[in-house]
Design a protein around this motif. Structure first.
Motif, PDB file in Angstrom:
ATOM      1  N   UNK A 184      27.421   4.710 -31.935  1.00 24.32           N
ATOM      2  CA  UNK A 184      26.016   4.944 -32.282  1.00 24.32           C
ATOM      3  C   UNK A 184      25.737   6.443 -32.140  1.00 24.32           C
ATOM      4  N   UNK A 185      25.596   7.170 -33.239  1.00 23.45           N
ATOM      5  CA  UNK A 185      25.661   6.693 -34.621  1.00 23.45           C
ATOM      6  C   UNK A 185      27.112   6.448 -35.058  1.00 23.45           C
ATOM      7  N   UNK A 186      27.323   5.596 -36.057  1.00 23.51           N
ATOM      8  CA  UNK A 186      28.680   5.306 -36.519  1.00 23.51           C
ATOM      9  C   UNK A 186      29.318   6.519 -37.193  1.00 23.51           C
ATOM     10  N   UNK A 187      30.622   6.672 -36.979  1.00 23.66           N
ATOM     11  CA  UNK A 187      31.356   7.813 -37.509  1.00 23.66           C
ATOM     12  C   UNK A 187      32.595   7.324 -38.256  1.00 23.66           C
ATOM     13  N   UNK A 243      34.467  18.875 -34.988  1.00 21.15           N
ATOM     14  CA  UNK A 243      33.332  19.078 -35.899  1.00 21.15           C
ATOM     15  C   UNK A 243      33.263  17.998 -36.970  1.00 21.15           C
ATOM     16  N   UNK A 244      32.133  17.969 -37.676  1.00 20.37           N
ATOM     17  CA  UNK A 244      31.892  16.918 -38.661  1.00 20.37           C
ATOM     18  C   UNK A 244      32.790  16.999 -39.887  1.00 20.37           C
ATOM     19  N   UNK A 245      33.543  18.077 -40.056  1.00 18.21           N
ATOM     20  CA  UNK A 245      34.506  18.069 -41.152  1.00 18.21           C
ATOM     21  C   UNK A 245      35.770  17.301 -40.767  1.00 18.21           C
ATOM     22  N   UNK A 246      35.904  16.917 -39.497  1.00 18.61           N
ATOM     23  CA  UNK A 246      36.986  16.035 -39.046  1.00 18.61           C
ATOM     24  C   UNK A 246      36.472  14.637 -38.703  1.00 18.61           C
ATOM     25  N   UNK A 247      35.477  14.552 -37.835  1.00 19.65           N
ATOM     26  CA  UNK A 247      34.865  13.268 -37.494  1.00 19.65           C
ATOM     27  C   UNK A 247      33.485  13.258 -38.140  1.00 19.65           C
TER      28      UNK A 247
END
Length: 381
Positions: A184-187, A243-247
Motif C-alpha cells: 500500500x500503495x501497490x508497486x 527510485x520509481x524508474x526501478x520500483x
C-alpha cells in the motif's frame, strides 16, 4: 560504409556483416588483425553509446567492435523483410544463451578465434558474463558495467517427502511482483512493466513525445539527477528504496514514472555528455524501430521457459580475469542486493571494482575518460 550518426570521432567506421540470422551492424576502429575487444550495449542503447570509448581503446593496439545487438538499431533480420520486432514474435531468439551465441558468431565472423576481452554495460553485462562463462577459451577477459554478475545459483535439492512437492512453474520475478502488488500503495518491478504488451507503445508514443521521454529517462538514471544517492541494499525487502524508474507505482507507465523528474531547460543546456544532437540519434533509431526488440530481452529473462537452459551453468564460476565498472550515483550497481559481493566470489580472478565519481547509469557516456582509464588498466594487465 558511411557513418550513420553524427558526432562519431574520426577513425571509427561502420560496417554490417551477416551473423547467423542477422545482418549485424557494428562500429569499429583499429586494425582487424589486432587483438579483439568487444563492447556490448544495454537498454535502451546502441553501438553509438560507445562512441567515446572505441577509438581510445583502438589506439592501445586493439581491434574494437561495438555491435547493435539483436533487436536494436541498424541490426536487422533479413527473414523479417524489414518488418519491426513485435510482441508476438518468438521469444526464443532473445533468451540469454542465444544472445551470447550471437557474440560468439560475431567473433568468428570477424575472422578471430578469440577476443582479448568482452565488455558489457547494463543488459549487455549479462550477455558478456555468459560469453565468458560458456566460452572461456574464446573470451580472455570480462568487464561488467553497471550490472554485476552474481552467478547461476545451484539447483535446489530436496530429500524425503519434500521431494514430492510440486515443481515451481513461475520465476522468482513473478513472486517478487506478487508481493510488490500487495503493498500500500501497490508497486511493480520495472522488468514486469517492460514485459507487458503495452510497454513498447507507451514508450515509443508517450504523451510528452519520444524526445522528451528519452531525455527524462536518461536524466533520472544519470549522475545529473540529485535524487540518485545509491547505497548497498541488505536484502530484497529493501528494494523499495529504489527510485520509481526501478520500483514503479503499479498503474504508471515508464514515461509517467520519469516525467516528474524531467530536467529543466537549464539542466538540458548544462548536459555536455548527451547534447540534443546526440540524443536525437536515440530518438531517431527507437522512433524507427520501436523498443520491442530490447523489451523481448526482458520478457525472455522473466519467463522461466526461456531461462531453464542457463541451469547448465549452475554453480559454475568464471575463471577469466574480470572486473566491474559502475557509477557512484548508479542505483544499477545495487538494484540486486548482494550481487556485487557475489561477483567477487563467482569470478575466480577478480581484478577489482572501479566506481566513477559523479557518474550515474550511463557511465561510459557520462565520464568516458575515466572508463577508458579503467579499461586501459585492466587490459594492460
Amino acid at each position: 560504409m558511411a557513418l550513420p550518426w553524427p558526432n562519431i570521432p574520426e577513425g571509427i567506421k561502420s560496417s554490417t556483416a551477416r551473423i547467423r540470422d542477422l545482418d549485424m551492424h557494428f562500429l569499429h576502429a583499429g586494425e582487424r588483425k589486432a587483438p579483439l575487444v568487444l563492447l556490448l550495449h544495454g537498454f535502451p542503447e546502441l553501438s553509438y553509446s560507445w562512441r567515446e570509448i572505441i577509438l581510445p581503446l583502438s589506439q592501445l593496439g586493439y581491434f574494437v567492435v561495438a555491435p547493435d545487438q539483436r533487436g536494436y538499431g541498424r541490426t536487422t533480420r533479413p527473414a523479417a523483410q524489414g518488418q519491426p520486432v513485435t510482441y508476438e514474435d518468438d521469444l526464443g531468439p532473445y533468451r540469454i544463451l542465444n544472445l551470447a551465441q550471437d557474440i560468439v558468431a560475431l567473433v568468428q565472423g570477424l575472422g578471430h578465434e578469440r577476443a582479448a576481452a568482452v565488455v558489457g554495460h547494463d543488459f549487455g553485462s549479462v550477455v558478456a558474463a555468459h560469453c565468458a562463462l560458456a566460452r572461456p577459451d574464446m573470451f580472455g577477459g570480462l568487464v561488467c558495467m553497471s550490472a554485476p554478475y552474481a552467478g547461476q545459483a545451484a539447483h535446489p535439492t530436496t530429500w524425503g517427502a519434500e521431494a514430492h512437492a510440486p515443481r515451481a512453474h513461475t520465476s522468482a520475478w513473478a513472486g517478487l511482483n506478487h508481493h510488490l502488488a500487495l503493498l500500500h500503495p501497490p508497486m511493480k518491478h520495472y522488468t514486469a512493466y517492460l514485459s507487458t504488451p503495452s510497454a513498447n507503445a507507451d514508450m515509443r508514443d508517450p504523451p510528452q513525445g519520444l524526445q522528451a521521454f528519452l531525455r527524462a529517462y536518461i536524466h533520472v538514471k544519470s549522475g545529473d539527477w540529485p535524487g540518485n544517492n545509491p547505497h548497498p541494499l541488505q536484502d530484497t525487502a529493501q528494494i523499495l528504496k529504489l527510485p520509481h524508474y526501478y520500483i514503479m507505482p503499479i498503474h504508471q507507465t515508464m514515461p509517467e514514472a520519469v516525467e516528474a523528474h524531467a530536467p529543466s531547460p537549464v539542466e538540458v543546456l548544462r548536459n555536455n555528455w548527451l547534447p540534443d544532437e546526440e540524443l536525437a540519434v536515440y530518438v531517431e533509431e527507437f522512433g524507427r524501430t520501436g523498443f520491442q526488440g530490447g523489451l523481448n530481452w526482458y520478457r525472455a529473462q522473466v519467463d522461466i521457459k526461456y531461462t531453464e537452459d542457463v541451469g547448465i551453468f549452475a554453480g559454475k564460476k568464471i575463471d577469466v580475469p574480470a572486473m566491474f565498472i559502475g557509477g557512484v550515483k548508479d542505483w544499477g550497481v545495487y538494484q540486486s542486493p548482494g550481487a556485487l559481493e557475489k561477483m567477487k566470489e563467482v569470478c575466480t580472478d577478480f581484478r577489482g571494482i572501479a566506481l566513477v565519481p559523479n557518474a550515474g547509469h550511463w557511465v561510459q557516456q557520462e565520464h568516458p575518460k575515466e572508463v577508458v582509464q579503467a579499461l586501459t588498466g585492466f587490459l594492460g594487465k
